[in-house]
Design an enzyme around this catalytic site. Structure first.
Site, PDB file in Angstrom:
ATOM      1  N   ASN A  33       0.819  -1.202   0.000  1.00 10.54           N
ATOM      2  CA  ASN A  33       0.000   0.000   0.000  1.00 10.54           C
ATOM      3  C   ASN A  33       0.864   1.267   0.000  1.00 10.54           C
ATOM      4  OD1 ASN A  33      -2.660   1.317   0.291  1.00 10.54           O
ATOM      5  ND2 ASN A  33      -1.768   2.003   2.210  1.00 10.54           N
TER       6      ASN A  33
ATOM      7  N   HIS B  98       2.598  11.574   6.606  1.00 10.00           N
ATOM      8  CA  HIS B  98       3.489  10.632   7.287  1.00 10.00           C
ATOM      9  C   HIS B  98       2.827   9.312   7.660  1.00 10.00           C
ATOM     10  CE1 HIS B  98       6.723  13.444   7.290  1.00 10.00           C
ATOM     11  NE2 HIS B  98       5.944  14.367   7.800  1.00 10.00           N
ATOM     12  N   GLY B  99       1.504   9.263   7.562  1.00 11.51           N
ATOM     13  CA  GLY B  99       0.813   8.023   7.917  1.00 11.51           C
ATOM     14  C   GLY B  99       1.187   6.907   6.946  1.00 11.51           C
ATOM     15  N   CYS B 100       0.994   5.649   7.394  1.00  9.97           N
ATOM     16  CA  CYS B 100       1.403   4.498   6.578  1.00  9.97           C
ATOM     17  C   CYS B 100       0.275   3.956   5.723  1.00  9.97           C
ATOM     18  CB  CYS B 100       1.917   3.372   7.465  1.00  9.97           C
ATOM     19  SG  CYS B 100       3.576   3.663   8.007  1.00  9.97           S
ATOM     20  N   ILE B 101      -0.910   4.486   5.839  1.00 12.49           N
ATOM     21  CA  ILE B 101      -2.018   3.926   5.053  1.00 12.49           C
ATOM     22  C   ILE B 101      -2.937   5.030   4.560  1.00 12.49           C
ATOM     23  CG2 ILE B 101      -3.363   3.429   7.148  1.00 12.49           C
ATOM     24  CD1 ILE B 101      -4.335   0.897   5.441  1.00 12.49           C
TER      25      ILE B 101
END
Lengths: 163, 101
Positions: A33, B98-101
């Site tokens: 993702n 910066h979030g991963c999703i």
């Protein structure tokens, strides 16, 4: 010391998912993702137990193994002798699902749908499928069946991650 | 290069240094530089991103966008084919999410 030069033109990522436990299913999905978020072409190859991640009947019932899993976080930690008691794995899996949801990561089935919508390509390993007596109909919609050699050829010039 | 962008400061990756200096004209110019023409649907994403930044002080991730607007994952990737996380933030004048999703 000189840092290795990074070729900015490589915008292709291949991820091989070989484990089907709940804790090992998330890393390849999250990396895939992240790649798509950054506009990188992503191909995922599901082999051996990793096939469970894209098998319709199994994907939403993956479990954490509590016996012989040395990497359990302290808050989940269950001693091996306690882990053999029936129901311990289910409990650990339930706890982990809760923690994953808190971080806003979707359940595996929904995560796979998100990845297909995001344009990642999913491939089931032909040999593993033969071994487990699975056909394309057992896999989630959008997944294709592919041989290892074809996947390696497809990955040429990109980066490969093995999980 | 467009005159609108002449006075705008960008970091090495092309994100605006000062989100408060952002205007709609700058958004159009950044989009043009990235090879895009902004449609009404792009603006749904941009307005959401600006709003999200005002409330949270950071760029939204694709999941933040798709969970809280009527834009689906599929559409988001169609709107920003070069990678929605970075492109949407760039056009909206924000930093890298910066979030991963």
């Amino acid at each position: 010391m000189d840092m290795p030069k990074i070729d900015k033109n490589i915008r292709k990522l291949s991820i091989i998912a070989s484990k089907g436990s709940l804790d090992m299913a998330y890393p390849p999905l999250i990396l895939a993702n992240a790649g798509r978020m950054a506009g990188v072409e992503v191909n995922l190859f599901f082999t051996f137990w990793g096939l469970d991640i894209i098998t319709k009947k199994k994907m939403d019932h993956l479990n954490v193994s509590v016996v012989g899993n040395p990497s359990m976080h302290p808050s989940f930690h269950i001693p091996t002798l306690v882990g053999v008691i029936p129901g311990m794995s289910a409990m650990a899996s339930w706890m982990m699902r809760k923690e994953i949801a808190k971080l806003d990561f979707p359940p595996v089935g929904e995560f796979i749908e998100l990845l297909t919508d995001a344009g990642a390509h999913l491939y089931g390993c032909k040999m593993s499928m033969d071994m487990m007596k699975l056909t394309k109909a057992d896999l989630v919609d959008g997944a294709e069946v592919l041989g290892a050699m074809e996947f390696i050829e497809m990955s040429e010039g990109g980066q490969i991650i093995f999980v | 290069m467009s005159d609108v962008l002449a006075a705008v400061k960008f970091d090495a990756e092309g994100f605006m240094v000062d989100p408060n200096a952002w205007t709609k004209e700058i958004a159009e110019a950044i989009a043009a530089r990235e090879g895009m023409v902004l449609t009404e649907r792009h603006w749904v994403v941009i307005n959401f991103a600006r709003d999200y930044f005002k409330k949270n002080g950071e760029s939204p991730t694709p999941r933040n966008i798709t969970k809280n607007s009527d834009v689906t994952t599929k559409e988001l990737y169609e709107l920003f084919p070069g990678g929605p996380a970075k492109l949407a933030a760039k056009v909206s004048g924000l930093g890298k999410p910066h979030g991963c999703i």
